[in-house]
Design a protein around this motif. Structure first.
Motif, PDB file in Angstrom:
ATOM      1  N   TYR A 374       0.799  -1.232   0.000  1.00 51.17           N
ATOM      2  CA  TYR A 374       0.000   0.000   0.000  1.00 51.17           C
ATOM      3  C   TYR A 374       0.835   1.287   0.000  1.00 51.17           C
ATOM      4  N   ILE A 375       2.064   1.240   0.509  1.00 57.86           N
ATOM      5  CA  ILE A 375       2.845   2.471   0.656  1.00 57.86           C
ATOM      6  C   ILE A 375       3.862   2.633  -0.475  1.00 57.86           C
ATOM      7  N   TYR A 376       4.689   1.620  -0.714  1.00 62.11           N
ATOM      8  CA  TYR A 376       5.712   1.735  -1.749  1.00 62.11           C
ATOM      9  C   TYR A 376       5.146   2.091  -3.129  1.00 62.11           C
ATOM     10  N   PRO A 377       4.062   1.443  -3.574  1.00 58.04           N
ATOM     11  CA  PRO A 377       3.540   1.786  -4.908  1.00 58.04           C
ATOM     12  C   PRO A 377       3.064   3.229  -5.032  1.00 58.04           C
ATOM     13  N   SER A 385      -0.314  12.649  -7.700  1.00 61.39           N
ATOM     14  CA  SER A 385      -0.130  13.984  -7.116  1.00 61.39           C
ATOM     15  C   SER A 385       0.044  13.876  -5.600  1.00 61.39           C
ATOM     16  N   PRO A 386       0.728  14.841  -4.974  1.00 61.13           N
ATOM     17  CA  PRO A 386       0.914  14.800  -3.515  1.00 61.13           C
ATOM     18  C   PRO A 386      -0.399  14.740  -2.742  1.00 61.13           C
ATOM     19  N   LEU A 387      -1.422  15.484  -3.200  1.00 60.71           N
ATOM     20  CA  LEU A 387      -2.695  15.490  -2.487  1.00 60.71           C
ATOM     21  C   LEU A 387      -3.358  14.115  -2.532  1.00 60.71           C
ATOM     22  N   ARG A 388      -3.354  13.497  -3.715  1.00 56.77           N
ATOM     23  CA  ARG A 388      -3.955  12.167  -3.831  1.00 56.77           C
ATOM     24  C   ARG A 388      -3.131  11.137  -3.050  1.00 56.77           C
ATOM     25  N   LEU A 392      -4.415   8.517  -0.147  1.00 60.50           N
ATOM     26  CA  LEU A 392      -4.190   7.075  -0.267  1.00 60.50           C
ATOM     27  C   LEU A 392      -3.361   6.503   0.887  1.00 60.50           C
ATOM     28  N   LEU A 393      -2.545   7.347   1.514  1.00 60.91           N
ATOM     29  CA  LEU A 393      -1.624   6.862   2.541  1.00 60.91           C
ATOM     30  C   LEU A 393      -2.135   7.061   3.964  1.00 60.91           C
TER      31      LEU A 393
END
Length: 546
Positions: A374-377, A385-388, A392-393
């Motif tokens: 979930y994090i590396y990809p 984008s940073p906001l998306r 997601l994170l």
């Protein structure tokens, strides 16, 4: 009025002194003046703080006094007592905790989450293990293990330094402190240079640097506390010599306070009493005219209090504790502050150590799967984008935070506590109920909080005469610098993102102490959790995108 000294009466008083029961509630945090911390309440009794298991069967309870009256000021010390950690399954069952079923449900859900993630990762790349994160773990693993063993062995220099002080080869208050700080700087510097020179990935770099800082805090506490005791031993010898001379000369005193009356002194009188006793001891040792206000009873009390502070686990005086066995035991004990006495359990339970080891392995597997899947990809995909990426994170980073917390404070600390028979398992408190970040700072990581309280906050007030607010600011600043140092070693870049984010907690702490917020704890707790959700992914995105 003046009274004639009685040597027999003084000898009886020295052998059987009467101590006043101390009971003082202390501020729980340098950054807070309105809340209190159960674990920092001064007491000479073996009382158990609220929220801890009511049964301490199988424990040898030893309470460490949290407030010690010295000739300068009151020094706060954490209280160690037999108690279980709050999320320990055994304690939840024993205490019939009403939420113990949710604890079971949580791990069932986590197990299902692990299976689902495993299946998705297998479907996506054809394997669940062996990706980018796995290669980071396995790279130069043997050298990392050898380096870590060398790191632990190198802490023995702290024992050698204190041994030299105990033998009288050097004085701690002069040469000892200079050598101590030089050793500590070299210890940390060598660890950082070695990490960078080996060019380890972020996983190894973070682990080795954090372990080096942990060992640094341990050796600092060991040297500082034993060095302080060495100075008190010198004071004890001076006081005993002065008392012997006083008894020999049958000195007249003007204070008609008896031994029992000393227990009724106010803190101001008590401080004055210690000062006059010390002055009398120095005067008698140097053949100076002694203070006529000093009586032998005060000097006897001074001697007994010093003996009490110097008393080790087996009842002998310092430096009986300066042994290799005691030092190794301290390295294993999951505490960052050194004490002459710790509460101990009756025996080691192998099944308990096995349970915590299995829990560590299982939780670490979930941590690995979450990071790889979930994090590396997300953080390494420039098209997001940073906001998306932040959205997601949010959940993955929070899950990782909770699992890292559980591995360190519930599994590893409890396992080492069991191996060392360390009975105080209060490594954290109910930080999930926090209403401000200063409350969180002192509840989620009790070992580090205790270290900062004693060796940074308290020492800065005593040594540099800082005000409480300035000492709190200095403590917070040092903590932020150390956190940023870790990120500098891990990323090999100077970005100061973590430092800036931590310093931003100061206005949040001020806002959290606002009356409007304090009167609405649910709102304050929601604001706290919002910050916890946003902070870690923001840092991850900032450092990875940089």
């Amino acid at each position: 009025m003046a009274s004639k000294g009685n040597p027999e009466k003084l000898d009886n008083f020295l052998a059987h002194p009467v101590h006043k029961e101390e009971k003082e509630s202390l501020s729980a945090s340098p950054l807070s003046t309105s809340t209190s911390d159960d674990s920092l309440t001064s007491t000479r009794s073996g009382s158990v703080s609220p929220g801890t298991p009511s049964s301490t069967e199988g424990f040898h309870t030893i309470s460490t006094t949290t407030t010690t009256t010295t000739r300068k000021r009151k020094v706060r010390r954490p209280t160690f007592e037999a108690r279980s950690s709050r999320l320990d399954p055994e304690a939840l069952t024993k205490n019939q905790d009403p939420f113990r079923g949710f604890h079971t449900l949580f791990w069932i859900v986590m197990g299902a989450y692990g299976l689902i993630t495993f299946d998705e990762e297998w479907t996506r790349v054809g394997k669940a293990f062996g990706g980018t994160l796995f290669s980071s773990f396995s790279q130069d693993a043997i050298m990392l293990a050898v380096s870590d063993v060398g790191l632990v062995l190198s802490t023995g220099i702290a024992f050698l330094l204190i041994k030299a002080v105990a033998k009288g080869w050097l004085r701690y208050s002069v040469a000892g402190m200079v050598i101590q700080h030089c050793v500590q700087v070299l210890f940390l510097l060598i660890a950082i240079v070695w990490t960078i020179w080996r060019d380890w990935p972020w996983v190894q770099s973070g682990f080795f640097t954090l372990h080096a800082i942990t060992m640094l805090m341990k050796i600092h506490s060991y040297i500082a506390y034993n060095g302080e005791l060495s100075e008190k031993l010198i004071q004890l010898k001076h006081a005993e010599s002065a008392y012997a001379e006083l008894k020999k000369k049958d000195t007249k005193t003007t204070d008609d306070t008896t031994a029992n009356d000393i227990n009724d002194l106010t803190p101001e009188d008590e401080s004055s009493h210690h000062r006059r006793a010390s002055e009398a001891a120095a005067a008698l040792l140097h053949n100076l005219p002694e203070d006529p206000l000093v009586n032998a009873g005060m000097l006897a009390t001074e001697i007994e209090e010093l003996r009490s502070e110097l008393k080790t686990q087996n009842g002998e005086l310092w430096p009986a504790n300066v042994t290799i066995a005691n030092f190794v035991d301290y390295l294993i004990v999951p505490s960052l502050i050194y004490e002459l006495q710790y509460p101990r359990t009756a025996k080691i339970r192998p099944e308990y150590v096995f349970e915590k080891s299995v829990a560590t392995l299982g939780t670490f597997t979930l941590l690995y799967l979450t990071t790889e899947h979930y994090i590396y990809p997300v953080v390494f995909d420039p098209s997001i984008s940073p906001l998306r990426a932040l959205v997601l994170l949010l959940i993955p980073f929070m899950m990782n935070y909770l699992m890292i917390f559980y591995i360190i404070f519930e599994c590893i600390c409890n396992a080492f506590a069991e191996l060392s028979r360390f009975a105080d398992r209060n490594f954290y408190e109910d930080w999930w109920n926090c209403v401000s970040f200063d409350e969180w700072a002192r509840k989620w990581n009790k070992p580090v909080h205790h270290f900062l309280l004693r060796h940074v906050y308290d020492s800065s007030i005593e040594s540099f005469h800082l005000s409480k607010s300035n000492a709190a600011l200095a403590t917070f600043f040092l903590s932020s610098c150390v956190h940023e140092l870790v990120m500098m070693v891990v990323t090999r870049k100077v970005r100061l993102y973590l430092f800036a984010l931590q310093m931003c907690q100061l206005p949040l702490i001020w806002m959290g102490n606002n009356k409007y917020i304090r009167e609405r704890p649910r709102l304050a707790n929601a604001a706290f959790w919002l910050g916890m959700f946003c902070g870690p992914p923001l840092l991850g995105i900032a450092y990875c995108y940089a």
